[in-house]
Design an enzyme around this catalytic site. Sequence first.
Site, PDB file in Angstrom:
ATOM      1  N   GLU A  26       0.829  -1.216   0.000  1.00  0.00           N
ATOM      2  CA  GLU A  26       0.000   0.000   0.000  1.00  0.00           C
ATOM      3  C   GLU A  26       0.858   1.259   0.000  1.00  0.00           C
ATOM      4  O   GLU A  26       2.059   1.205   0.227  1.00  0.00           O
ATOM      5  CB  GLU A  26      -0.951  -0.008   1.204  1.00  0.00           C
ATOM      6  CG  GLU A  26      -0.266  -0.265   2.535  1.00  0.00           C
ATOM      7  CD  GLU A  26      -0.198   0.952   3.426  1.00  0.00           C
ATOM      8  OE1 GLU A  26      -0.247   2.077   2.898  1.00  0.00           O
ATOM      9  OE2 GLU A  26      -0.083   0.764   4.644  1.00  0.00           O
ATOM     10  N   LYS A 160      -3.363  -1.774  14.176  1.00  0.00           N
ATOM     11  CA  LYS A 160      -2.623  -0.673  14.788  1.00  0.00           C
ATOM     12  C   LYS A 160      -2.929  -0.575  16.290  1.00  0.00           C
ATOM     13  O   LYS A 160      -4.073  -0.684  16.709  1.00  0.00           O
ATOM     14  CB  LYS A 160      -2.961   0.636  14.081  1.00  0.00           C
ATOM     15  CG  LYS A 160      -2.488   0.646  12.627  1.00  0.00           C
ATOM     16  CD  LYS A 160      -2.794   1.962  11.951  1.00  0.00           C
ATOM     17  CE  LYS A 160      -2.235   1.985  10.539  1.00  0.00           C
ATOM     18  NZ  LYS A 160      -2.939   1.066   9.634  1.00  0.00           N
TER      19      LYS A 160
END
Length: 279
Positions: A26, A160
């Site tokens: 990404e 995350k």
Amino acid sequence: MRNLPLDLAPEVVAALAAGQPVVALESTLIAHGLPWPVNVETALEAEGAVRAAGAVPATIAVWEGRFTIGLSTEQITALAQSRTILKASTRDLATTVVQKRSAATTVAATMVLAQCAGIRLFATGGIGGVHRGVTATWDVSADLTELARTPVAVVCAGAKSILDLPRTLEVLETLSVPVLGVGTTTFPAFYLRNSGEPVSASLETAEAIAQLLKLHWALSRTGVVIAQPIAPEFALPEEVWEQALVQVEREAAHAGVRGKEVTPFLLRRLAEVTGGESL
């Protein structure tokens, strides 16, 4: 796919045609996740790691209104230096094309474009998920929605650490998304090796994971999370992490940061508060 404004790098086209392994990467970390020059260094090192493993890297972004699968070094460098690059999730992809803009793609958007190109494996740092304080903000990443409907395997260091990880895993379970641990029975948490939350299954080898993916995609159209903990020498101590997170969350709330700006703000401030350790 013929009607899509889709550009594949010649190396990616050749690898796919020959049945060779291709790994999607990404671009949000390049334009929005890391500072210059760490961002371009990280992007090129990630591509180098894929090549060293015998696969072809395909860094994905929207480039001047075209879905681009396999950025050149010059394009990666331009993304890393520009201050006008958009951040595109799935809902933004068509808009960036119509407006002929360039955009870095999130995990969700990268999954969509990888699938369009015929790429089934995608590597990133950490997926998005349910944000802390969700009952007040309803801030839930589109990454989870995309995992529920796009059959791409996402290799990552978990979700995350800024997120509500128990709720994130509950949503993934509801969406029937397998969460596999590589050499671990607990879900890793990006900066931290262990969130304390269980994975749905633990597998040790690439061969076993490949067998699972093949069978899962014969039964379902969901994505798969393949979670491998960060190396011990790079993990943050839990107490350092918690203190830093409390501080930057307070700053974000005070500054009124909302929506897709939350994650870049928190990651940027965490890097500053931890003296660069989170990078």
